[in-house]
Write a protein that holds these residues in place. Structure first.
Motif, PDB file in Angstrom:
ATOM      1  N   THR A   9       5.678   4.386 130.099  1.00 45.50           N
ATOM      2  CA  THR A   9       6.452   4.894 131.236  1.00 45.50           C
ATOM      3  C   THR A   9       6.145   6.360 131.520  1.00 45.50           C
ATOM      4  OG1 THR A   9       8.367   5.572 129.917  1.00 45.50           O
ATOM      5  CG2 THR A   9       8.341   3.298 130.737  1.00 45.50           C
ATOM      6  N   LEU A  10       5.503   7.046 130.583  1.00 42.02           N
ATOM      7  CA  LEU A  10       5.210   8.477 130.737  1.00 42.02           C
ATOM      8  C   LEU A  10       3.822   8.756 131.308  1.00 42.02           C
ATOM      9  CD1 LEU A  10       6.718   9.801 127.415  1.00 42.02           C
ATOM     10  CD2 LEU A  10       7.694   9.983 129.688  1.00 42.02           C
ATOM     11  N   VAL A  11       3.075   7.714 131.652  1.00 43.81           N
ATOM     12  CA  VAL A  11       1.733   7.917 132.209  1.00 43.81           C
ATOM     13  C   VAL A  11       1.856   8.767 133.476  1.00 43.81           C
ATOM     14  CG1 VAL A  11      -0.221   6.763 133.306  1.00 43.81           C
ATOM     15  CG2 VAL A  11       0.750   5.838 131.211  1.00 43.81           C
ATOM     16  N   VAL A  30      -2.941   9.880 130.460  1.00 37.81           N
ATOM     17  CA  VAL A  30      -3.648   8.907 131.284  1.00 37.81           C
ATOM     18  C   VAL A  30      -3.373   7.489 130.807  1.00 37.81           C
ATOM     19  CG1 VAL A  30      -5.923   8.098 132.028  1.00 37.81           C
ATOM     20  CG2 VAL A  30      -5.464  10.540 131.858  1.00 37.81           C
ATOM     21  N   SER A  31      -3.431   7.284 129.485  1.00 30.87           N
ATOM     22  CA  SER A  31      -3.176   5.948 128.954  1.00 30.87           C
ATOM     23  C   SER A  31      -2.759   6.032 127.499  1.00 30.87           C
ATOM     24  CB  SER A  31      -4.416   5.065 129.088  1.00 30.87           C
ATOM     25  OG  SER A  31      -5.461   5.556 128.289  1.00 30.87           O
ATOM     26  N   VAL A  32      -2.154   4.953 127.046  1.00 32.10           N
ATOM     27  CA  VAL A  32      -1.742   4.807 125.661  1.00 32.10           C
ATOM     28  C   VAL A  32      -1.885   3.325 125.325  1.00 32.10           C
ATOM     29  CG1 VAL A  32       0.701   4.510 126.241  1.00 32.10           C
ATOM     30  CG2 VAL A  32       0.083   5.348 123.997  1.00 32.10           C
ATOM     31  N   ILE A  38      -4.042   7.907 122.408  1.00 31.67           N
ATOM     32  CA  ILE A  38      -3.653   8.607 123.622  1.00 31.67           C
ATOM     33  C   ILE A  38      -4.881   9.155 124.321  1.00 31.67           C
ATOM     34  CG2 ILE A  38      -2.391  10.621 124.491  1.00 31.67           C
ATOM     35  CD1 ILE A  38      -0.500  10.278 122.074  1.00 31.67           C
ATOM     36  N   LYS A  39      -4.931   8.986 125.645  1.00 30.07           N
ATOM     37  CA  LYS A  39      -5.989   9.601 126.443  1.00 30.07           C
ATOM     38  C   LYS A  39      -5.336  10.633 127.355  1.00 30.07           C
ATOM     39  CE  LYS A  39      -9.790   8.902 129.540  1.00 30.07           C
ATOM     40  NZ  LYS A  39     -10.508   8.031 130.439  1.00 30.07           N
ATOM     41  N   LEU A  40      -5.872  11.875 127.324  1.00 28.29           N
ATOM     42  CA  LEU A  40      -5.345  12.976 128.130  1.00 28.29           C
ATOM     43  C   LEU A  40      -6.427  13.514 129.059  1.00 28.29           C
ATOM     44  CD1 LEU A  40      -3.471  15.063 125.404  1.00 28.29           C
ATOM     45  CD2 LEU A  40      -2.468  13.474 127.026  1.00 28.29           C
ATOM     46  N   ASP A  41      -6.038  13.913 130.257  1.00 27.57           N
ATOM     47  CA  ASP A  41      -6.923  14.591 131.209  1.00 27.57           C
ATOM     48  C   ASP A  41      -6.405  16.003 131.442  1.00 27.57           C
ATOM     49  OD1 ASP A  41      -8.874  12.732 131.733  1.00 27.57           O
ATOM     50  OD2 ASP A  41      -7.927  11.926 133.529  1.00 27.57           O
ATOM     51  N   ASN A  42      -7.286  16.855 131.972  1.00 18.47           N
ATOM     52  CA  ASN A  42      -6.939  18.250 132.308  1.00 18.47           C
ATOM     53  C   ASN A  42      -6.287  18.956 131.122  1.00 18.47           C
ATOM     54  OD1 ASN A  42      -7.784  17.737 134.985  1.00 18.47           O
ATOM     55  ND2 ASN A  42      -5.775  16.869 135.431  1.00 18.47           N
ATOM     56  N   ILE A  43      -6.945  18.904 129.983  1.00 15.53           N
ATOM     57  CA  ILE A  43      -6.330  19.443 128.773  1.00 15.53           C
ATOM     58  C   ILE A  43      -6.528  20.944 128.637  1.00 15.53           C
ATOM     59  CG2 ILE A  43      -6.613  17.258 127.561  1.00 15.53           C
ATOM     60  CD1 ILE A  43      -8.740  18.777 125.831  1.00 15.53           C
ATOM     61  N   SER A  56     -14.041  24.276 126.597  1.00 13.69           N
ATOM     62  CA  SER A  56     -14.844  23.601 127.618  1.00 13.69           C
ATOM     63  C   SER A  56     -14.505  22.117 127.761  1.00 13.69           C
ATOM     64  CB  SER A  56     -16.328  23.743 127.282  1.00 13.69           C
ATOM     65  OG  SER A  56     -16.601  23.113 126.045  1.00 13.69           O
ATOM     66  N   VAL A  57     -13.633  21.600 126.928  1.00 13.04           N
ATOM     67  CA  VAL A  57     -13.269  20.184 126.977  1.00 13.04           C
ATOM     68  C   VAL A  57     -12.205  19.975 128.055  1.00 13.04           C
ATOM     69  CG1 VAL A  57     -12.345  18.256 125.638  1.00 13.04           C
ATOM     70  CG2 VAL A  57     -13.792  19.952 124.527  1.00 13.04           C
ATOM     71  N   LYS A  58     -12.407  18.970 128.912  1.00 14.37           N
ATOM     72  CA  LYS A  58     -11.472  18.715 130.019  1.00 14.37           C
ATOM     73  C   LYS A  58     -10.625  17.466 129.814  1.00 14.37           C
ATOM     74  CE  LYS A  58     -12.747  22.307 132.103  1.00 14.37           C
ATOM     75  NZ  LYS A  58     -11.954  23.458 131.752  1.00 14.37           N
ATOM     76  N   ASN A  59     -11.121  16.488 129.033  1.00  9.62           N
ATOM     77  CA  ASN A  59     -10.330  15.306 128.732  1.00  9.62           C
ATOM     78  C   ASN A  59     -10.619  14.874 127.308  1.00  9.62           C
ATOM     79  OD1 ASN A  59     -12.776  13.927 128.853  1.00  9.62           O
ATOM     80  ND2 ASN A  59     -12.434  13.298 130.956  1.00  9.62           N
ATOM     81  N   CYS A  60      -9.721  14.111 126.727  1.00  4.35           N
ATOM     82  CA  CYS A  60      -9.929  13.711 125.335  1.00  4.35           C
ATOM     83  C   CYS A  60      -9.217  12.407 125.021  1.00  4.35           C
ATOM     84  CB  CYS A  60      -9.477  14.807 124.383  1.00  4.35           C
ATOM     85  SG  CYS A  60      -7.711  15.101 124.366  1.00  4.35           S
ATOM     86  N   PHE A  61      -9.688  11.773 123.983  1.00  8.62           N
ATOM     87  CA  PHE A  61      -9.073  10.570 123.424  1.00  8.62           C
ATOM     88  C   PHE A  61      -8.595  10.942 122.031  1.00  8.62           C
ATOM     89  CE2 PHE A  61      -9.235   6.779 120.812  1.00  8.62           C
ATOM     90  CZ  PHE A  61      -8.559   5.865 121.594  1.00  8.62           C
TER      91      PHE A  61
END
Length: 99
Positions: A9-11, A30-32, A38-43, A56-61
């Motif tokens: 519900t927090l996506v 972004v997803s779980v 957890i996948k995050l964007d704009n970190i 320099s990292v923009k998204n991560c798992f």
């Protein structure tokens, strides 16, 4: 399954994920999955001076087993709904154990 359902519900919300190695990452969820990966964007990293390689990292798992805490936005949490869901899950597990 309670936490998995809740995190779904927090996506789209901004969350802070604190890892067991003391790295804190802020980003958009972004997803779980069922393992709480957890996948995050704009970190962004909270302490960039300690972790310059992450600038320099923009998204991560993030693997669920390395997560210490997930800090959630207070406005996104419905405590009454969580309490009801936890109560129902507890009752279901108690009923299954008795059967």
């Amino acid at each position: 399954m309670l936490f998995y359902s809740f995190f779904k519900t927090l996506v789209g919300q901004t969350v802070t994920v604190e890892l067991k190695n003391d790295l804190s990452v802020v980003g958009t969820l972004v997803s779980v999955d069922q393992f709480l990966n957890i996948k995050l964007d704009n970190i962004k990293v909270e302490h960039e001076d300690q972790h310059p390689h992450m600038m320099s990292v923009k998204n991560c798992f993030i693997r669920g087993s390395v997560v210490r805490y997930v800090h959630l936005p207070p406005a996104a949490i419905d405590t009454a709904l969580l309490q009801d869901a936890a109560r129902r899950e507890s009752q279901q597990s108690t009923a299954t154990a008795k059967a």
